[in-house]
Write a protein that holds these residues in place. Structure first.
Motif, PDB file in Angstrom:
ATOM      1  N   LEU A  31       3.433  37.016 -56.145  1.00  0.00           N
ATOM      2  CA  LEU A  31       2.918  35.660 -56.247  1.00  0.00           C
ATOM      3  C   LEU A  31       4.034  34.627 -56.246  1.00  0.00           C
ATOM      4  CD1 LEU A  31       0.272  36.327 -59.058  1.00  0.00           C
ATOM      5  CD2 LEU A  31      -0.155  36.159 -56.597  1.00  0.00           C
ATOM      6  N   THR A  32       5.186  34.999 -56.813  1.00  0.00           N
ATOM      7  CA  THR A  32       6.314  34.070 -56.853  1.00  0.00           C
ATOM      8  C   THR A  32       6.953  33.881 -55.485  1.00  0.00           C
ATOM      9  OG1 THR A  32       7.762  35.911 -57.498  1.00  0.00           O
ATOM     10  CG2 THR A  32       6.842  34.575 -59.268  1.00  0.00           C
ATOM     11  N   ASP A  33       6.580  34.706 -54.523  1.00  0.00           N
ATOM     12  CA  ASP A  33       7.049  34.542 -53.141  1.00  0.00           C
ATOM     13  C   ASP A  33       6.032  33.747 -52.316  1.00  0.00           C
ATOM     14  OD1 ASP A  33       9.351  36.203 -53.574  1.00  0.00           O
ATOM     15  OD2 ASP A  33       8.038  37.951 -53.390  1.00  0.00           O
ATOM     16  N   ILE A  34       4.749  34.086 -52.488  1.00  0.00           N
ATOM     17  CA  ILE A  34       3.704  33.550 -51.613  1.00  0.00           C
ATOM     18  C   ILE A  34       3.425  32.074 -51.882  1.00  0.00           C
ATOM     19  CG2 ILE A  34       1.315  33.808 -50.872  1.00  0.00           C
ATOM     20  CD1 ILE A  34       1.536  36.758 -51.883  1.00  0.00           C
ATOM     21  N   PHE A  35       3.191  31.726 -53.151  1.00  0.00           N
ATOM     22  CA  PHE A  35       2.801  30.354 -53.473  1.00  0.00           C
ATOM     23  C   PHE A  35       3.887  29.325 -53.142  1.00  0.00           C
ATOM     24  CE2 PHE A  35      -0.711  32.418 -55.393  1.00  0.00           C
ATOM     25  CZ  PHE A  35      -1.695  31.465 -55.585  1.00  0.00           C
TER      26      PHE A  35
END
Length: 212
Positions: A31-35
């Motif tokens: 999630l820390t990559d995608i958002f």
């Protein structure tokens, strides 16, 4: 764009499918990559996250030019969505009142938010706060996933600015990461999770309450 009966006008989907720009496993891309990627590139579209469990729950985040403008829950019952559970659990309205607003939404072809306001069941400030809190809670719950897949499609999204406050991906991520770090310490001090916490002194600031 016409609104079909039972459809929420705040989160309408265009008839045409969008372009799939990003897809993969949450084990490979977190999630820390995608958002941050969607936010930095100021993308508009829908990010779908599918849980890799028996429940197979599906959660969607709506983006407008990189800003988060809502959540959707395709796998949840339409008559008892997370917003209903949030308002009922918070004591804002009863289950009976929610059903009345839900029935009016289908009858008048309006959004559930407008149905709640039209009947006077909820004040606008509480509804806006509940929708914002729902976004934070939904994102927080995603950090509990052991696995899953994601899919981002660029497409037009619609939202009602009267109820939705756009949130930057970076702001959401930083706040929720802080919640993830602090929650174990808070959980140790809570006897049980059915209790509702209130300030002992409504006029006190957080600094004054520290350690009490």
């Amino acid at each position: 764009m016409s609104v079909q009966k039972g459809e929420n006008p705040i989160f309408r989907r265009p008839k045409e499918e969008g372009n799939v720009n990003l897809t993969g496993s949450l084990k490979d891309f977190g999630l820390t990559d995608i958002f941050p990627l969607i936010g930095q590139q100021q993308k508009t579209g829908i990010l779908t996250l599918r849980e890799d469990t028996k429940a197979k729950r599906v959660v969607q985040f709506l983006f407008d030019k990189g800003m988060i403008v809502g959540t959707a829950f395709p796998s949840d019952p339409p008559d008892q969505p997370p917003l209903a559970r949030r308002l009922i659990r918070g004591g804002v309205l009863s289950g009976e009142k929610w059903k009345k607003a839900y029935d009016q939404q289908k009858e008048d072809l309006i959004s559930i938010e407008n149905a709640l306001l039209n009947t006077g069941m909820v004040v606008k400030e509480d509804l806006v706060a509940a929708l914002r809190l729902l976004t934070f809670e939904t994102f927080y719950d995603l950090f509990k996933l052991k696995g899953g897949i994601f899919r981002f499609e660029t497409k037009e999204v619609s939202y009602d600015p009267n109820f939705i406050e756009p949130i930057s991906s970076e702001h959401l991520l930083l706040d929720v990461l802080r919640m993830v770090d602090e929650w174990p310490m808070i959980a140790e001090r809570i006897p049980h999770f059915n209790m509702v916490l209130k300030k002992s002194d409504p006029t006190a600031t957080l600094d004054e309450l520290t350690g009490t």
